[in-house]
Structures are given as structure tokens and as C-alpha cells.
Scaffold this motif. Structure first.
Motif: not given
Length: 141
Positions: A1-21
Motif C-alpha cells: 500500500m505504501y508503494q501505491v501511495k508513493l506512485i500516486q504522489e509522484f504522478h500527481s506532483s506538479p514537479d513531476s507528471r502533474n496528473f489529476s490522479d
């Protein structure tokens, strides 16, 4: 579950992918659990040119040399069966690995060799897929 949260944070970060989710509809972990990202009804952001009419099930891990745990493979298979039962996947769906559609080494070779044996796996691609240059893996990420 921890890895899923890290992936979600990475994808939605403005400094990274900046996806909506998170980019994927689902993720499956080595713990044998399936985690819902965007779910069955929201378009993914996983593979340019294929997001509109596809469902992405991401495996957490690299699986280049070693295969995923049996529980993780089982979770993915159960998710596919559920998608067919609930009519989110057509009975004649095609199964592809991300590496067939984009210049990535995902899934890793060990996992890709496994999913190539699953029902519905296909090497028949349309004109909008990525083609790996012969004997050249320098573009792989």
C-alpha cells in the motif's frame, strides 16, 4: 500500500507528471491485493495513444529477472475476470504489455514472458504503436 501511495504522489506532483490522479486504472501488489487507481470508468494516463480504449493494470515491481509472486499474478488475473464479468472488458479483449506500446522496459522481461502465455495476449498491433529499433535498446527507460 505504501508503494501505491508513493506512485500516486509522484504522478500527481506538479514537479513531476502533474496528473489529476495516478495514471493507472489498477495496480497489483506483491501482497496479492489489487488497488484501484482511476477504476474501470475513468480514462488512464498510462500510454499515449491507448488511454481511450484500454485498461491499465500496473504491477508494482520491476520483474526484469525474477517473476512476480504467484499472489500478484493471481490478483491481476482475478481483476481481468472481474472486468469481463462486469462488462468493463469485452470478451474478445486483447492483452498487451506496456513495452509493446511505448519505449519502456515495462513490464520487465520475466513478467512479460509470463503474460505472453495468458489468454488474449496479442502481438497484433495497430498503426499507432511504438516500434523498437532492431537491436537497439538505448531508447528504453
Amino acid at each position: 500500500m505504501y508503494q501505491v501511495k508513493l506512485i500516486q504522489e509522484f504522478h500527481s506532483s506538479p514537479d513531476s507528471r502533474n496528473f489529476s490522479d495516478i495514471a493507472y486504472q489498477f495496480l497489483v501488489g506483491g501482497d496479492g491485493n489489487a488497488y484501484e487507481g482511476r477504476g474501470w470508468t475513468k480514462q488512464g494516463a498510462h500510454t499515449k495513444g491507448f488511454n481511450v480504449d484500454s485498461i491499465c493494470i500496473a504491477f508494482i515491481g520491476t520483474f526484469i529477472a525474477d517473476p512476480p509472486p504467484i499472489a500478484q499474478l493471481s490478483a491481476a488475473k482475478q481483476l481481468i475476470l472481474l472486468g469481463m464479468k462486469e462488462n468493463y472488458l469485452a470478451s474478445n479483449y486483447s492483452l498487451y504489455g506496456h513495452r509493446q506500446l511505448a519505449p519502456f522496459e515495462s513490464p520487465g522481461k520475466a513478467l512479460f514472458d509470463i503474460i505472453k502465455t495468458w489468454p488474449h495476449w496479442s502481438n497484433k498491433l495497430g498503426s499507432n504503436h511504438w516500434v523498437e529499433p532492431a537491436n537497439d535498446t538505448t531508447n528504453r527507460r
